[in-house]
Design a protein around this motif. Structure first.
Motif, mmCIF file in Angstrom:
data_model
loop_
_atom_site.group_PDB
_atom_site.id
_atom_site.type_symbol
_atom_site.label_atom_id
_atom_site.label_comp_id
_atom_site.label_asym_id
_atom_site.label_seq_id
_atom_site.Cartn_x
_atom_site.Cartn_y
_atom_site.Cartn_z
ATOM 1 N N SER A 260 -20.095 -16.075 -50.369
ATOM 2 C CA SER A 260 -19.425 -14.853 -49.590
ATOM 3 C C SER A 260 -20.152 -14.167 -48.587
ATOM 4 C CB SER A 260 -19.393 -13.672 -50.851
ATOM 5 O OG SER A 260 -18.607 -13.980 -51.843
ATOM 6 N N ASP A 261 -21.307 -14.222 -48.339
ATOM 7 C CA ASP A 261 -22.124 -13.629 -47.409
ATOM 8 C C ASP A 261 -22.071 -14.353 -46.190
ATOM 9 O OD1 ASP A 261 -22.979 -11.611 -49.127
ATOM 10 O OD2 ASP A 261 -25.293 -12.288 -49.402
ATOM 11 N N ILE A 262 -22.198 -15.811 -46.143
ATOM 12 C CA ILE A 262 -22.078 -16.662 -45.497
ATOM 13 C C ILE A 262 -20.485 -16.686 -44.608
ATOM 14 C CG2 ILE A 262 -21.873 -19.132 -44.839
ATOM 15 C CD1 ILE A 262 -24.291 -19.681 -46.817
ATOM 16 N N ILE A 263 -19.681 -16.661 -45.549
ATOM 17 C CA ILE A 263 -18.371 -16.416 -45.102
ATOM 18 C C ILE A 263 -18.127 -15.110 -44.298
ATOM 19 C CG2 ILE A 263 -15.714 -16.198 -45.896
ATOM 20 C CD1 ILE A 263 -16.291 -18.282 -48.064
ATOM 21 N N SER A 264 -18.609 -14.023 -44.668
ATOM 22 C CA SER A 264 -18.435 -12.844 -43.969
ATOM 23 C C SER A 264 -18.975 -12.775 -42.638
ATOM 24 C CB SER A 264 -19.258 -11.675 -44.663
ATOM 25 O OG SER A 264 -18.804 -11.309 -46.079
ATOM 26 N N ILE A 265 -20.231 -13.320 -42.401
ATOM 27 C CA ILE A 265 -20.993 -13.599 -41.225
ATOM 28 C C ILE A 265 -20.063 -14.519 -40.180
ATOM 29 C CG2 ILE A 265 -23.140 -14.382 -39.914
ATOM 30 C CD1 ILE A 265 -24.528 -13.936 -42.543
ATOM 31 N N SER A 266 -19.636 -15.377 -40.849
ATOM 32 C CA SER A 266 -18.757 -16.391 -39.937
ATOM 33 C C SER A 266 -17.376 -15.695 -39.799
ATOM 34 C CB SER A 266 -18.573 -17.620 -40.959
ATOM 35 O OG SER A 266 -17.598 -18.561 -40.279
ATOM 36 N N LEU A 267 -16.757 -15.010 -40.480
ATOM 37 C CA LEU A 267 -15.749 -14.317 -40.131
ATOM 38 C C LEU A 267 -15.812 -13.086 -39.065
ATOM 39 C CD1 LEU A 267 -13.868 -13.778 -43.486
ATOM 40 C CD2 LEU A 267 -12.972 -15.354 -41.522
ATOM 41 N N GLN A 268 -16.881 -12.484 -39.128
ATOM 42 C CA GLN A 268 -17.275 -11.641 -38.274
ATOM 43 C C GLN A 268 -17.430 -12.261 -36.526
ATOM 44 O OE1 GLN A 268 -20.923 -9.629 -39.227
ATOM 45 N NE2 GLN A 268 -19.747 -8.472 -40.957
ATOM 46 N N ASP A 269 -17.995 -13.505 -37.016
ATOM 47 C CA ASP A 269 -18.113 -14.135 -35.507
ATOM 48 C C ASP A 269 -16.917 -14.936 -34.932
ATOM 49 O OD1 ASP A 269 -20.763 -13.282 -35.063
ATOM 50 O OD2 ASP A 269 -21.848 -14.976 -35.859
ATOM 51 N N GLY A 270 -15.871 -14.804 -35.683
ATOM 52 C CA GLY A 270 -14.441 -15.277 -35.247
ATOM 53 C C GLY A 270 -14.033 -16.600 -35.791
ATOM 54 N N ALA A 271 -14.677 -16.846 -37.113
ATOM 55 C CA ALA A 271 -14.178 -18.315 -37.606
ATOM 56 C C ALA A 271 -12.695 -18.100 -37.886
ATOM 57 C CB ALA A 271 -14.857 -18.614 -38.752
ATOM 58 N N LEU A 272 -11.926 -19.464 -37.888
ATOM 59 C CA LEU A 272 -10.579 -19.407 -38.233
ATOM 60 C C LEU A 272 -10.357 -19.450 -39.793
ATOM 61 C CD1 LEU A 272 -9.373 -21.839 -35.599
ATOM 62 C CD2 LEU A 272 -9.082 -19.637 -35.349
#
Ligand code: PMV
Length: 322
Positions: A260-272
Protein backbone atom coordinates in the motif's frame (compact mmCIF):
# COMPACT_ATOMS: atom_id res chain seq x y z
CA UNK A 1 35.80 -28.47 -24.54
CA UNK A 2 32.17 -27.93 -25.45
CA UNK A 3 30.06 -25.29 -23.75
CA UNK A 4 26.44 -24.30 -24.28
CA UNK A 5 24.39 -21.53 -22.67
CA UNK A 6 20.67 -20.82 -22.65
CA UNK A 7 18.96 -17.70 -21.44
CA UNK A 8 15.30 -17.35 -20.35
CA UNK A 9 13.39 -14.19 -19.44
CA UNK A 10 11.63 -13.51 -16.17
CA UNK A 11 7.98 -12.59 -16.13
CA UNK A 12 5.46 -10.43 -14.41
CA UNK A 13 1.73 -10.96 -14.16
CA UNK A 14 -0.25 -7.91 -15.25
CA UNK A 15 -3.73 -9.27 -14.47
CA UNK A 16 -5.43 -12.32 -13.02
CA UNK A 17 -2.93 -13.97 -10.64
CA UNK A 18 -4.44 -16.55 -8.27
CA UNK A 19 -7.73 -16.53 -10.17
CA UNK A 20 -5.72 -18.21 -12.99
CA UNK A 21 -5.05 -21.19 -10.72
CA UNK A 22 -8.80 -21.95 -10.89
CA UNK A 23 -9.04 -21.92 -14.67
CA UNK A 24 -9.66 -18.21 -15.21
CA UNK A 25 -7.60 -16.09 -17.61
CA UNK A 26 -4.54 -14.04 -16.70
CA UNK A 27 -2.19 -11.74 -18.60
CA UNK A 28 1.57 -11.93 -18.19
CA UNK A 29 4.54 -10.38 -19.93
CA UNK A 30 8.04 -11.75 -20.31
CA UNK A 31 10.48 -9.12 -19.03
CA UNK A 32 13.93 -8.23 -20.25
CA UNK A 33 15.71 -9.57 -17.15
CA UNK A 34 17.15 -13.04 -17.55
CA UNK A 35 18.37 -16.29 -16.04
CA UNK A 36 21.22 -18.14 -17.69
CA UNK A 37 22.35 -21.74 -17.56
CA UNK A 38 25.70 -22.87 -18.95
CA UNK A 39 26.63 -26.51 -19.45
CA UNK A 40 30.36 -27.10 -19.96
CA UNK A 41 32.33 -30.22 -20.64
CA UNK A 42 34.96 -30.92 -17.97
CA UNK A 43 37.89 -33.33 -17.93
CA UNK A 44 36.94 -35.24 -14.76
CA UNK A 45 34.02 -37.70 -14.66
CA UNK A 46 32.38 -35.61 -11.97
CA UNK A 47 29.22 -33.53 -12.18
CA UNK A 48 29.50 -29.99 -10.87
CA UNK A 49 26.47 -27.82 -10.27
CA UNK A 50 26.83 -24.17 -9.38
CA UNK A 51 23.84 -22.17 -8.17
CA UNK A 52 25.29 -18.69 -8.32
CA UNK A 53 22.44 -16.85 -6.60
CA UNK A 54 22.57 -19.17 -3.62
CA UNK A 55 26.37 -19.15 -3.58
CA UNK A 56 26.18 -22.94 -3.65
CA UNK A 57 28.55 -25.30 -5.37
CA UNK A 58 27.85 -29.03 -5.53
CA UNK A 59 30.16 -31.78 -6.71
CA UNK A 60 28.98 -35.31 -7.38
CA UNK A 61 31.03 -38.34 -8.34
CA UNK A 62 28.33 -39.70 -10.66
CA UNK A 63 24.62 -39.57 -11.54
CA UNK A 64 23.52 -41.79 -8.60
CA UNK A 65 25.44 -39.65 -6.14
CA UNK A 66 23.76 -36.58 -7.62
CA UNK A 67 20.23 -37.98 -7.35
CA UNK A 68 20.71 -39.21 -3.79
CA UNK A 69 22.14 -35.93 -2.53
CA UNK A 70 20.60 -33.24 -4.69
CA UNK A 71 16.93 -34.20 -4.80
CA UNK A 72 16.20 -33.15 -1.24
CA UNK A 73 17.87 -29.72 -1.47
CA UNK A 74 16.64 -28.79 -4.94
CA UNK A 75 13.67 -31.06 -5.72
CA UNK A 76 12.80 -29.27 -8.96
CA UNK A 77 16.26 -29.86 -10.45
CA UNK A 78 16.51 -33.37 -8.96
CA UNK A 79 13.19 -34.28 -10.57
CA UNK A 80 14.21 -32.86 -13.93
CA UNK A 81 17.62 -34.55 -13.96
CA UNK A 82 16.01 -37.90 -13.13
CA UNK A 83 13.39 -37.44 -15.86
CA UNK A 84 16.01 -36.56 -18.47
CA UNK A 85 18.16 -39.47 -17.39
CA UNK A 86 15.23 -41.90 -17.65
CA UNK A 87 13.91 -40.54 -20.96
CA UNK A 88 17.18 -39.91 -22.79
CA UNK A 89 19.64 -42.11 -20.96
CA UNK A 90 22.05 -39.29 -20.13
CA UNK A 91 24.17 -39.45 -16.99
CA UNK A 92 25.42 -35.83 -16.87
CA UNK A 93 29.01 -36.94 -16.15
CA UNK A 94 31.92 -34.76 -17.27
CA UNK A 95 29.81 -31.64 -17.00
CA UNK A 96 29.75 -28.45 -15.05
CA UNK A 97 26.30 -26.82 -14.92
CA UNK A 98 26.15 -23.19 -13.78
CA UNK A 99 22.92 -21.35 -13.18
CA UNK A 100 22.62 -17.62 -12.61
CA UNK A 101 19.59 -15.33 -12.45
CA UNK A 102 19.40 -11.56 -12.43
CA UNK A 103 15.85 -11.87 -11.05
CA UNK A 104 15.15 -11.32 -7.36
CA UNK A 105 14.06 -14.62 -5.89
CA UNK A 106 10.64 -14.98 -4.23
CA UNK A 107 9.51 -11.69 -5.71
CA UNK A 108 6.89 -12.72 -8.27
CA UNK A 109 9.24 -12.25 -11.21
CA UNK A 110 9.37 -15.90 -12.18
CA UNK A 111 12.91 -16.56 -10.97
CA UNK A 112 12.22 -20.27 -10.39
CA UNK A 113 10.48 -20.79 -13.75
CA UNK A 114 13.06 -18.73 -15.60
CA UNK A 115 16.02 -20.69 -14.16
CA UNK A 116 14.21 -23.99 -14.77
CA UNK A 117 13.51 -23.07 -18.39
CA UNK A 118 17.12 -21.95 -18.98
CA UNK A 119 18.35 -25.18 -17.36
CA UNK A 120 16.20 -27.50 -19.50
CA UNK A 121 16.98 -25.56 -22.69
CA UNK A 122 20.74 -25.67 -22.04
CA UNK A 123 20.69 -29.43 -21.33
CA UNK A 124 18.49 -29.93 -24.41
CA UNK A 125 21.02 -28.16 -26.58
CA UNK A 126 24.13 -29.67 -25.00
CA UNK A 127 22.89 -33.25 -25.44
CA UNK A 128 21.02 -32.53 -28.68
CA UNK A 129 17.77 -33.91 -27.24
CA UNK A 130 15.60 -32.11 -29.82
CA UNK A 131 12.91 -31.11 -27.34
CA UNK A 132 10.55 -28.48 -28.73
CA UNK A 133 9.68 -25.36 -26.74
CA UNK A 134 6.31 -26.81 -25.68
CA UNK A 135 8.11 -29.87 -24.24
CA UNK A 136 10.54 -27.61 -22.39
CA UNK A 137 7.61 -25.68 -20.97
CA UNK A 138 5.75 -28.87 -19.94
CA UNK A 139 8.80 -30.26 -18.15
CA UNK A 140 9.41 -27.00 -16.30
CA UNK A 141 5.77 -26.97 -15.16
CA UNK A 142 6.42 -30.35 -13.50
CA UNK A 143 9.54 -28.83 -11.90
CA UNK A 144 7.48 -25.88 -10.66
CA UNK A 145 4.97 -28.27 -9.07
CA UNK A 146 7.80 -29.65 -6.89
CA UNK A 147 8.17 -26.27 -5.19
CA UNK A 148 4.93 -24.35 -5.71
CA UNK A 149 2.31 -27.06 -5.21
CA UNK A 150 -0.38 -26.40 -7.82
CA UNK A 151 0.89 -23.69 -10.18
CA UNK A 152 -1.28 -22.68 -13.13
CA UNK A 153 1.53 -22.94 -15.68
CA UNK A 154 1.60 -19.23 -16.49
CA UNK A 155 5.18 -18.74 -15.26
CA UNK A 156 6.82 -21.53 -17.27
CA UNK A 157 4.77 -20.62 -20.36
CA UNK A 158 5.78 -16.95 -20.28
CA UNK A 159 9.44 -17.69 -19.54
CA UNK A 160 9.58 -20.22 -22.38
CA UNK A 161 7.73 -18.38 -25.11
CA UNK A 162 8.32 -14.73 -24.19
CA UNK A 163 6.07 -11.82 -25.29
CA UNK A 164 2.85 -10.69 -23.60
CA UNK A 165 0.31 -13.48 -23.28
CA UNK A 166 -3.33 -14.04 -22.41
CA UNK A 167 -3.18 -17.34 -20.56
CA UNK A 168 -5.79 -19.84 -19.50
CA UNK A 169 -4.69 -23.18 -18.05
CA UNK A 170 -3.44 -25.27 -20.92
CA UNK A 171 -3.33 -22.62 -23.64
CA UNK A 172 -2.33 -19.07 -24.41
CA UNK A 173 -2.56 -16.35 -27.05
CA UNK A 174 -0.04 -13.61 -27.75
CA UNK A 175 -1.25 -10.05 -27.17
CA UNK A 176 0.29 -7.62 -29.64
CA UNK A 177 0.69 -4.33 -27.88
CA UNK A 178 0.90 -1.38 -30.30
CA UNK A 179 3.35 0.83 -28.37
CA UNK A 180 6.59 0.23 -26.48
CA UNK A 181 5.31 -1.24 -23.21
CA UNK A 182 7.31 -0.38 -20.11
CA UNK A 183 6.47 -0.86 -16.47
CA UNK A 184 8.15 -0.02 -13.21
CA UNK A 185 8.75 -2.94 -10.88
CA UNK A 186 9.37 -2.20 -7.20
CA UNK A 187 10.55 -4.77 -4.70
CA UNK A 188 8.85 -4.63 -1.30
CA UNK A 189 12.03 -5.97 0.35
CA UNK A 190 9.90 -8.94 1.43
CA UNK A 191 10.38 -12.36 -0.09
CA UNK A 192 7.08 -14.11 -0.69
CA UNK A 193 6.18 -17.78 -0.66
CA UNK A 194 4.10 -18.75 -3.68
CA UNK A 195 3.10 -22.15 -2.31
CA UNK A 196 1.86 -20.64 0.94
CA UNK A 197 -0.05 -17.88 -0.87
CA UNK A 198 -1.76 -20.42 -3.16
CA UNK A 199 -2.67 -22.54 -0.12
CA UNK A 200 -4.03 -19.48 1.66
CA UNK A 201 -6.38 -18.75 -1.23
CA UNK A 202 -7.37 -22.43 -1.41
CA UNK A 203 -8.42 -22.26 2.24
CA UNK A 204 -10.22 -18.95 1.74
CA UNK A 205 -12.10 -20.49 -1.17
CA UNK A 206 -13.22 -23.38 1.03
CA UNK A 207 -14.31 -21.05 3.83
CA UNK A 208 -16.04 -18.43 1.66
CA UNK A 209 -16.91 -20.12 -1.64
CA UNK A 210 -19.54 -17.58 -2.72
CA UNK A 211 -17.45 -14.50 -1.96
CA UNK A 212 -14.40 -16.04 -3.57
CA UNK A 213 -16.36 -16.91 -6.72
CA UNK A 214 -17.59 -13.31 -6.95
CA UNK A 215 -14.08 -11.94 -6.60
CA UNK A 216 -12.67 -14.34 -9.21
CA UNK A 217 -15.50 -13.45 -11.59
CA UNK A 218 -14.68 -9.76 -11.21
CA UNK A 219 -10.97 -10.44 -11.79
CA UNK A 220 -11.89 -12.46 -14.87
CA UNK A 221 -13.96 -9.56 -16.23
CA UNK A 222 -11.11 -7.10 -15.56
CA UNK A 223 -8.62 -9.40 -17.28
CA UNK A 224 -10.80 -9.73 -20.39
CA UNK A 225 -11.29 -5.98 -20.48
CA UNK A 226 -7.54 -5.47 -20.06
CA UNK A 227 -6.84 -7.71 -23.05
CA UNK A 228 -8.99 -5.47 -25.27
CA UNK A 229 -7.34 -2.31 -24.00
CA UNK A 230 -3.84 -3.71 -24.28
CA UNK A 231 -4.49 -4.47 -27.92
CA UNK A 232 -5.41 -0.83 -28.57
CA UNK A 233 -2.71 0.54 -26.28
CA UNK A 234 -5.15 2.44 -24.03
CA UNK A 235 -2.77 3.05 -21.12
CA UNK A 236 -5.23 5.15 -19.08
CA UNK A 237 -7.81 2.40 -19.05
CA UNK A 238 -5.22 -0.31 -18.41
CA UNK A 239 -4.06 1.67 -15.36
CA UNK A 240 -7.61 1.88 -14.01
CA UNK A 241 -8.07 -1.84 -14.48
CA UNK A 242 -4.82 -2.50 -12.62
CA UNK A 243 -6.12 -0.48 -9.66
CA UNK A 244 -9.36 -2.46 -9.70
CA UNK A 245 -7.47 -5.76 -9.81
CA UNK A 246 -5.36 -4.57 -6.88
CA UNK A 247 -8.52 -3.83 -4.82
CA UNK A 248 -9.74 -7.37 -5.39
CA UNK A 249 -6.36 -8.88 -4.48
CA UNK A 250 -6.50 -6.82 -1.29
CA UNK A 251 -9.95 -8.30 -0.54
CA UNK A 252 -8.40 -11.75 -0.92
CA UNK A 253 -5.89 -10.78 1.77
CA UNK A 254 -2.87 -10.78 -0.55
CA UNK A 255 -1.76 -7.18 -0.06
CA UNK A 256 -0.01 -5.63 2.93
CA UNK A 257 1.09 -2.27 4.35
CA UNK A 258 4.34 -2.08 2.37
CA UNK A 259 2.52 -2.74 -0.90
CA UNK A 260 0.00 0.00 0.00
CA UNK A 261 2.82 2.42 0.85
CA UNK A 262 4.56 1.81 -2.48
CA UNK A 263 1.27 2.28 -4.33
CA UNK A 264 0.53 5.57 -2.48
CA UNK A 265 3.95 7.01 -3.40
CA UNK A 266 3.52 5.91 -6.99
CA UNK A 267 0.02 7.41 -7.28
CA UNK A 268 1.21 10.70 -5.78
CA UNK A 269 3.82 10.88 -8.53
CA UNK A 270 1.18 10.32 -11.21
CA UNK A 271 1.09 6.58 -11.95
CA UNK A 272 -1.80 5.48 -14.15
CA UNK A 273 -2.20 2.28 -12.17
CA UNK A 274 -0.50 -0.05 -9.71
CA UNK A 275 -0.89 -3.53 -8.37
CA UNK A 276 1.01 -6.30 -6.70
CA UNK A 277 2.26 -8.92 -9.12
CA UNK A 278 2.40 -12.69 -8.61
CA UNK A 279 1.63 -14.45 -5.36
CA UNK A 280 1.44 -11.33 -3.17
CA UNK A 281 2.11 -10.93 0.58
CA UNK A 282 5.43 -9.34 -0.37
CA UNK A 283 7.23 -9.67 -3.66
CA UNK A 284 6.86 -6.79 -6.11
CA UNK A 285 4.51 -3.99 -7.11
CA UNK A 286 4.10 -2.98 -10.75
CA UNK A 287 3.33 0.59 -11.79
CA UNK A 288 2.12 1.86 -15.11
CA UNK A 289 2.77 5.34 -16.44
CA UNK A 290 4.40 7.40 -19.16
CA UNK A 291 8.21 7.30 -19.26
CA UNK A 292 8.76 10.61 -17.38
CA UNK A 293 6.31 9.59 -14.68
CA UNK A 294 7.95 6.21 -14.22
CA UNK A 295 11.33 7.89 -13.80
CA UNK A 296 9.87 10.25 -11.21
CA UNK A 297 8.23 7.40 -9.26
CA UNK A 298 11.45 5.41 -9.48
CA UNK A 299 13.39 8.27 -7.85
CA UNK A 300 10.86 8.69 -5.04
CA UNK A 301 10.78 4.98 -4.28
CA UNK A 302 14.57 4.69 -4.35
CA UNK A 303 14.76 7.54 -1.86
CA UNK A 304 12.52 5.48 0.45
CA UNK A 305 14.82 2.46 0.13
CA UNK A 306 12.80 0.44 -2.40
CA UNK A 307 14.84 -1.20 -5.12
CA UNK A 308 13.07 -0.68 -8.44
CA UNK A 309 13.66 -0.99 -12.16
CA UNK A 310 11.90 -0.11 -15.39
CA UNK A 311 11.46 -3.15 -17.61
CA UNK A 312 10.32 -3.80 -21.15
CA UNK A 313 9.04 -6.80 -23.00
CA UNK A 314 11.13 -9.80 -23.99
CA UNK A 315 9.96 -10.93 -27.43
CA UNK A 316 11.84 -14.18 -27.90
CA UNK A 317 11.49 -16.34 -24.82
CA UNK A 318 14.18 -18.88 -24.07
CA UNK A 319 17.09 -18.95 -26.49
CA UNK A 320 20.52 -20.42 -26.90
CA UNK A 321 23.42 -18.07 -26.19
CA UNK A 322 24.30 -15.76 -23.31
O1 PMV B 1 5.40 -17.19 -9.21
P1 PMV B 1 4.64 -16.06 -8.61
O2 PMV B 1 4.98 -15.79 -7.22
O3 PMV B 1 4.67 -14.90 -9.49
O4 PMV B 1 3.08 -16.51 -8.55
C1 PMV B 1 2.46 -17.02 -9.67
C2 PMV B 1 1.06 -16.56 -9.75
C3 PMV B 1 -0.01 -17.41 -9.09
O5 PMV B 1 -1.21 -17.13 -9.81
C4 PMV B 1 -0.19 -17.00 -7.64
C5 PMV B 1 0.27 -18.88 -9.13
C6 PMV B 1 0.18 -19.51 -10.50
O6 PMV B 1 0.84 -20.53 -10.68
O7 PMV B 1 -0.52 -19.02 -11.39
Amino acid sequence: MRSVSAKAPGKCILFGEHSVVYGNPAIAMAINLYSTCTVEEIKTEKIEIILDNFEQKYEFSNYRDLIINFYENRPQFGYCIEKLHDNFNINFENTKISIFSSLIKGAGLGSSASTAVAFVAAINEYYQLRMEKNQISALTLEMEKKIHGTPSGIDNTTCTFGKMIYFKKGNYKVIDFPVDFKILITYTNMEHNTKRAIEKIGLYKKQYPKLCKEIFNSIKKITKDAKKNLKTGNLQKIGLLMNQNQELLTKLGLSNQIISDIISISLQDGALGNKLTGAGLGGCVISLGYQDTLLKISKSLSAKGFKNFIVGLDYEGVKIGE
